[in-house]
Design a protein around this motif. Structure first.
Motif, PDB file in Angstrom:
ATOM      1  N   ARG A   1       5.105  -9.170 -15.094  1.00 26.50           N
ATOM      2  CA  ARG A   1       5.604  -8.275 -14.042  1.00 26.50           C
ATOM      3  C   ARG A   1       6.722  -7.391 -14.581  1.00 26.50           C
ATOM      4  O   ARG A   1       6.782  -6.188 -14.296  1.00 26.50           O
ATOM      5  CB  ARG A   1       6.094  -9.083 -12.828  1.00 26.50           C
ATOM      6  N   LEU A   2       7.616  -7.983 -15.370  1.00 27.27           N
ATOM      7  CA  LEU A   2       8.699  -7.195 -15.949  1.00 27.27           C
ATOM      8  C   LEU A   2       8.160  -6.160 -16.942  1.00 27.27           C
ATOM      9  O   LEU A   2       8.583  -5.007 -16.950  1.00 27.27           O
ATOM     10  CB  LEU A   2       9.710  -8.109 -16.643  1.00 27.27           C
ATOM     11  N   TYR A   3       7.228  -6.594 -17.780  1.00 29.31           N
ATOM     12  CA  TYR A   3       6.671  -5.660 -18.755  1.00 29.31           C
ATOM     13  C   TYR A   3       5.881  -4.546 -18.060  1.00 29.31           C
ATOM     14  O   TYR A   3       5.958  -3.379 -18.456  1.00 29.31           O
ATOM     15  CB  TYR A   3       5.759  -6.406 -19.738  1.00 29.31           C
ATOM     16  N   PHE A   4       5.150  -4.906 -17.032  1.00 24.96           N
ATOM     17  CA  PHE A   4       4.409  -3.906 -16.261  1.00 24.96           C
ATOM     18  C   PHE A   4       5.366  -2.891 -15.637  1.00 24.96           C
ATOM     19  O   PHE A   4       5.100  -1.685 -15.653  1.00 24.96           O
ATOM     20  CB  PHE A   4       3.584  -4.601 -15.171  1.00 24.96           C
ATOM     21  N   GLY A   5       6.485  -3.377 -15.110  1.00 27.12           N
ATOM     22  CA  GLY A   5       7.474  -2.473 -14.539  1.00 27.12           C
ATOM     23  C   GLY A   5       8.060  -1.538 -15.583  1.00 27.12           C
ATOM     24  O   GLY A   5       8.249  -0.341 -15.330  1.00 27.12           O
ATOM     25  N   ALA A   6       8.322  -2.077 -16.774  1.00 27.22           N
ATOM     26  CA  ALA A   6       8.868  -1.253 -17.855  1.00 27.22           C
ATOM     27  C   ALA A   6       7.892  -0.160 -18.262  1.00 27.22           C
ATOM     28  O   ALA A   6       8.248   1.018 -18.382  1.00 27.22           O
ATOM     29  CB  ALA A   6       9.218  -2.135 -19.054  1.00 27.22           C
ATOM     30  N   ARG A   7       6.635  -0.534 -18.481  1.00 26.36           N
ATOM     31  CA  ARG A   7       5.648   0.434 -18.929  1.00 26.36           C
ATOM     32  C   ARG A   7       5.310   1.451 -17.844  1.00 26.36           C
ATOM     33  O   ARG A   7       5.163   2.640 -18.120  1.00 26.36           O
ATOM     34  CB  ARG A   7       4.363  -0.281 -19.375  1.00 26.36           C
ATOM     35  N   THR A   8       5.184   0.996 -16.601  1.00 25.38           N
ATOM     36  CA  THR A   8       4.824   1.916 -15.521  1.00 25.38           C
ATOM     37  C   THR A   8       5.906   2.967 -15.321  1.00 25.38           C
ATOM     38  O   THR A   8       5.617   4.156 -15.164  1.00 25.38           O
ATOM     39  CB  THR A   8       4.585   1.143 -14.211  1.00 25.38           C
ATOM     40  N   GLY A   9       7.162   2.535 -15.333  1.00 23.33           N
ATOM     41  CA  GLY A   9       8.258   3.483 -15.144  1.00 23.33           C
ATOM     42  C   GLY A   9       8.306   4.516 -16.256  1.00 23.33           C
ATOM     43  O   GLY A   9       8.409   5.722 -16.000  1.00 23.33           O
ATOM     44  N   SER A  10       8.218   4.069 -17.507  1.00 21.41           N
ATOM     45  CA  SER A  10       8.313   5.015 -18.618  1.00 21.41           C
ATOM     46  C   SER A  10       7.078   5.902 -18.712  1.00 21.41           C
ATOM     47  O   SER A  10       7.181   7.079 -19.083  1.00 21.41           O
ATOM     48  CB  SER A  10       8.535   4.269 -19.940  1.00 21.41           C
ATOM     49  N   LEU A  11       5.899   5.372 -18.367  1.00 23.88           N
ATOM     50  CA  LEU A  11       4.683   6.188 -18.387  1.00 23.88           C
ATOM     51  C   LEU A  11       4.742   7.294 -17.336  1.00 23.88           C
ATOM     52  O   LEU A  11       4.292   8.422 -17.581  1.00 23.88           O
ATOM     53  CB  LEU A  11       3.449   5.311 -18.150  1.00 23.88           C
ATOM     54  N   LEU A  12       5.292   6.974 -16.179  1.00 27.62           N
ATOM     55  CA  LEU A  12       5.432   8.002 -15.147  1.00 27.62           C
ATOM     56  C   LEU A  12       6.380   9.098 -15.618  1.00 27.62           C
ATOM     57  O   LEU A  12       6.114  10.297 -15.430  1.00 27.62           O
ATOM     58  CB  LEU A  12       5.949   7.380 -13.849  1.00 27.62           C
ATOM     59  N   GLY A  13       7.477   8.694 -16.250  1.00 27.85           N
ATOM     60  CA  GLY A  13       8.400   9.680 -16.788  1.00 27.85           C
ATOM     61  C   GLY A  13       7.775  10.519 -17.883  1.00 27.85           C
ATOM     62  O   GLY A  13       7.952  11.739 -17.931  1.00 27.85           O
ATOM     63  N   ASP A  14       7.003   9.867 -18.775  1.00 31.59           N
ATOM     64  CA  ASP A  14       6.340  10.609 -19.856  1.00 31.59           C
ATOM     65  C   ASP A  14       5.365  11.643 -19.303  1.00 31.59           C
ATOM     66  O   ASP A  14       5.202  12.723 -19.882  1.00 31.59           O
ATOM     67  CB  ASP A  14       5.589   9.637 -20.770  1.00 31.59           C
TER      68      ASP A  14
ATOM     69  N   ARG B   1      -3.756   0.074 -18.571  1.00 30.56           N
ATOM     70  CA  ARG B   1      -4.473   1.350 -18.712  1.00 30.56           C
ATOM     71  C   ARG B   1      -4.684   2.009 -17.357  1.00 30.56           C
ATOM     72  O   ARG B   1      -4.578   3.237 -17.220  1.00 30.56           O
ATOM     73  CB  ARG B   1      -5.822   1.111 -19.384  1.00 30.56           C
ATOM     74  N   VAL B   2      -4.990   1.200 -16.338  1.00 29.52           N
ATOM     75  CA  VAL B   2      -5.113   1.743 -14.981  1.00 29.52           C
ATOM     76  C   VAL B   2      -3.790   2.362 -14.548  1.00 29.52           C
ATOM     77  O   VAL B   2      -3.743   3.462 -13.984  1.00 29.52           O
ATOM     78  CB  VAL B   2      -5.554   0.641 -13.994  1.00 29.52           C
ATOM     79  N   SER B   3      -2.689   1.652 -14.833  1.00 28.06           N
ATOM     80  CA  SER B   3      -1.367   2.177 -14.495  1.00 28.06           C
ATOM     81  C   SER B   3      -1.094   3.485 -15.220  1.00 28.06           C
ATOM     82  O   SER B   3      -0.552   4.439 -14.632  1.00 28.06           O
ATOM     83  CB  SER B   3      -0.297   1.138 -14.855  1.00 28.06           C
ATOM     84  N   GLU B   4      -1.476   3.562 -16.486  1.00 32.79           N
ATOM     85  CA  GLU B   4      -1.269   4.793 -17.257  1.00 32.79           C
ATOM     86  C   GLU B   4      -2.066   5.955 -16.670  1.00 32.79           C
ATOM     87  O   GLU B   4      -1.574   7.087 -16.592  1.00 32.79           O
ATOM     88  CB  GLU B   4      -1.676   4.565 -18.712  1.00 32.79           C
ATOM     89  N   SER B   5      -3.301   5.673 -16.242  1.00 29.17           N
ATOM     90  CA  SER B   5      -4.132   6.725 -15.658  1.00 29.17           C
ATOM     91  C   SER B   5      -3.547   7.224 -14.347  1.00 29.17           C
ATOM     92  O   SER B   5      -3.528   8.433 -14.079  1.00 29.17           O
ATOM     93  CB  SER B   5      -5.560   6.206 -15.441  1.00 29.17           C
ATOM     94  N   VAL B   6      -3.067   6.300 -13.526  1.00 27.01           N
ATOM     95  CA  VAL B   6      -2.452   6.698 -12.253  1.00 27.01           C
ATOM     96  C   VAL B   6      -1.200   7.531 -12.511  1.00 27.01           C
ATOM     97  O   VAL B   6      -0.966   8.560 -11.867  1.00 27.01           O
ATOM     98  CB  VAL B   6      -2.121   5.455 -11.405  1.00 27.01           C
ATOM     99  N   ALA B   7      -0.389   7.101 -13.477  1.00 30.10           N
ATOM    100  CA  ALA B   7       0.822   7.860 -13.823  1.00 30.10           C
ATOM    101  C   ALA B   7       0.461   9.250 -14.334  1.00 30.10           C
ATOM    102  O   ALA B   7       1.159  10.230 -14.045  1.00 30.10           O
ATOM    103  CB  ALA B   7       1.632   7.103 -14.874  1.00 30.10           C
TER     104      ALA B   7
ATOM    105  N   ALA C   1      -9.282  14.466 -11.722  1.00 32.51           N
ATOM    106  CA  ALA C   1     -10.527  13.697 -11.757  1.00 32.51           C
ATOM    107  C   ALA C   1     -10.636  12.913 -13.059  1.00 32.51           C
ATOM    108  O   ALA C   1     -11.121  11.776 -13.083  1.00 32.51           O
ATOM    109  CB  ALA C   1     -11.714  14.639 -11.597  1.00 32.51           C
ATOM    110  N   PHE C   2     -10.195  13.518 -14.159  1.00 36.98           N
ATOM    111  CA  PHE C   2     -10.180  12.814 -15.447  1.00 36.98           C
ATOM    112  C   PHE C   2      -9.308  11.561 -15.359  1.00 36.98           C
ATOM    113  O   PHE C   2      -9.692  10.486 -15.838  1.00 36.98           O
ATOM    114  CB  PHE C   2      -9.672  13.761 -16.527  1.00 36.98           C
ATOM    115  N   GLY C   3      -8.136  11.701 -14.739  1.00 37.63           N
ATOM    116  CA  GLY C   3      -7.262  10.541 -14.572  1.00 37.63           C
ATOM    117  C   GLY C   3      -7.873   9.485 -13.672  1.00 37.63           C
ATOM    118  O   GLY C   3      -7.750   8.282 -13.935  1.00 37.63           O
ATOM    119  N   ALA C   4      -8.551   9.919 -12.617  1.00 38.94           N
ATOM    120  CA  ALA C   4      -9.208   8.961 -11.725  1.00 38.94           C
ATOM    121  C   ALA C   4     -10.308   8.215 -12.469  1.00 38.94           C
ATOM    122  O   ALA C   4     -10.517   7.003 -12.249  1.00 38.94           O
ATOM    123  CB  ALA C   4      -9.781   9.694 -10.511  1.00 38.94           C
ATOM    124  N   GLY C   5     -11.030   8.929 -13.338  1.00 37.32           N
ATOM    125  CA  GLY C   5     -12.023   8.253 -14.160  1.00 37.32           C
ATOM    126  C   GLY C   5     -11.397   7.204 -15.059  1.00 37.32           C
ATOM    127  O   GLY C   5     -11.986   6.144 -15.300  1.00 37.32           O
ATOM    128  N   GLY C   6     -10.172   7.486 -15.543  1.00 40.10           N
ATOM    129  CA  GLY C   6      -9.470   6.501 -16.352  1.00 40.10           C
ATOM    130  C   GLY C   6      -9.177   5.217 -15.590  1.00 40.10           C
ATOM    131  O   GLY C   6      -9.226   4.125 -16.151  1.00 40.10           O
TER     132      GLY C   6
END
Length: 423
Positions: free
Chosen positions: A29-42, A159-165, A275-280
């Motif tokens: 959960r902590l790692y997911f939070g770290a990656r999701t936050g930084s991926l959204l910023g990226d 990867r799903v989180s990255e696509s949503v971000a 749509a590309f991101g949704a496919g991801g």
């Protein structure tokens, strides 16, 4: 090294139901939070940087310098980041990198809030941010087996989180810029690194023995290269991607965008990229459930599907078929990304993973950068549509090569029994 407990085997016992380990542990959960936050910023950065540089009056060349400085620093320093992660543990380097990027991007937010900063300052801050990212990125691979017993499922969720971000980030950046300007986006971008550092610092990981502490930096770098080249499946895939990344992914991104905007406009391009991101998201979800015994052979399907990305705009379809084609391409890319990440993380020894992964990322970055630099000249010589059709053919050929090489095609997923035996 932790392995994916849910991978199939060819023994009869594999058909018996097994208890699936819990994914959402405190560490994950902590790692997911770290990656999701930084991926959204990226995902927000390119929009904020482009608008900020253009508004400051530096033109498209200024945008290219700023984005290019970040990528150049990342490519130049990635191998050193891999060695440092193996010497000082990935988490330490990742936290340090997050703190550095917090300061750098926070400084850029202040600079834009005070007016138009000089171009040299923007380029310098992005260059050093790229250096910090090179310290961070190698640890991304080795952290997943440490925070999850089910490596493939964890990679799928990430990867799903990255696509949503990737879908939400640019849209959110666009709204924030229109309301309050790029300084706000850079401030939020900096804050995502503070969140990431806090989450990574909170991880409770087992202590790992560092056998290479007596080796010099260059010895460890050389050892990483030797381990890289000793695995046919690893250098074989990377060699294929040097072609695939340059002449398929690298070419198709800028040329495909130009074809879509010329025919349908920038709004349609934004919708198609969504749509590309949704496919991801779909591809990542499929990769969570599909656990092939020969992962790279199955993963080659993802390469073939992504080859639709350059083909679709070359056919000049309507917006709906364009979105459908790019959604399939996004699903293929995400499926491959999960399979590839899981394979590397479960086949490479933990004490070498950061260095080997750094060679992987460096090759990918260089091939993509070369492809983007060649896109304009090749399109002017061959024409945009013929170039995109050729890119699709290259992609299908590279997918076939993955299946043709025995070391790649026959590689089997690591099983829990093999891990216990140390094989």
């Amino acid at each position: 090294m932790s392995q994916d407990a849910g991978l199939r085997t060819d023994t009869p016992s594999a058909e018996e139901p097994t208890a699936q380990p819990s994914l959402w542990t405190a560490n994950f959960r902590l790692y997911f939070g770290a990656r999701t936050g930084s991926l959204l910023g990226d995902a927000m950065l390119p929009v904020a940087l482009t608008v900020g540089v253009l508004d400051a009056g530096y033109g498209t060349s200024g945008v290219g310098y700023a984005l290019g400085a970040w990528m150049a620093a990342l490519a130049l320093c990635m191998l050193f980041g891999g060695v440092l992660a193996d010497r000082f543990t990935p988490r330490r380097m990742m936290v340090l990198a997050d703190l550095l990027r917090l300061v750098l991007q926070g400084g850029l937010a202040v600079a834009f809030a005070l007016g138009a900063p000089p171009l040299w300052m923007i380029v310098a801050l992005q260059f050093f941010s790229g250096v910090a990212t090179a310290l961070f990125q190698p640890g991304v691979a080795s952290m997943v087996p440490q925070v999850s017993a089910d490596v493939q499922r964890a990679n799928g969720v990430l990867r799903v989180s990255e696509s949503v971000a990737g879908v939400l980030g640019p849209a959110l950046a666009g709204v924030l810029i229109s309301v309050s300007g790029p300084a706000t986006v850079f401030a939020i971008y900096a804050a995502t690194y503070a969140l990431s550092a806090a989450c990574l610092f909170g991880l409770r990981l087992a202590q790992t023995k560092k056998d290479g502490e007596t080796e010099s930096f260059w010895q460890q770098l050389t050892e990483g290269w030797q381990e890289f080249r000793s695995r046919t499946w690893l250098w074989g895939v990377i060699s294929c991607f040097l072609v695939y990344g340059c002449f398929v992914a690298g070419l198709s991104l800028p040329v495909g965008a130009d074809l879509v905007t010329t025919q349908h406009g920038s709004t349609a391009l934004g919708i198609a990229l969504g749509a590309f991101g949704a496919g991801g998201v779909i591809g990542g979800a499929l990769a969570i459930r599909i656990r092939p015994s020969r992962p790279l052979a199955t993963g080659s399907i993802g390469w073939a599907l992504y080859a639709l990305y350059p083909l679709v705009p070359a056919l000049r379809p309507g917006v709906v078929p364009l979105c459908a084609g790019w959604a399939v391409a996004g699903a293929g890319l995400a499926f491959w990304a999960v399979i590839w990440a899981t394979t590397v993380q479960t086949q490479i020894p933990a004490d070498l993973l950061n260095r080997v992964y750094a060679y992987d990322v460096t090759g990918s970055l260089l091939s993509m950068a070369l492809g983007r630099s060649l896109a304009g000249p090749l399109a002017s010589v061959a024409g945009a549509r013929p170039l995109m059709i050729a890119a699709t053919l290259f992609g299908l050929c590279c997918s076939g090569v993955l299946l043709a090489v025995p070391g790649i095609r026959r590689l089997r997923a690591v099983t829990p029994d093999a891990e216990a035996l140390g094989t």
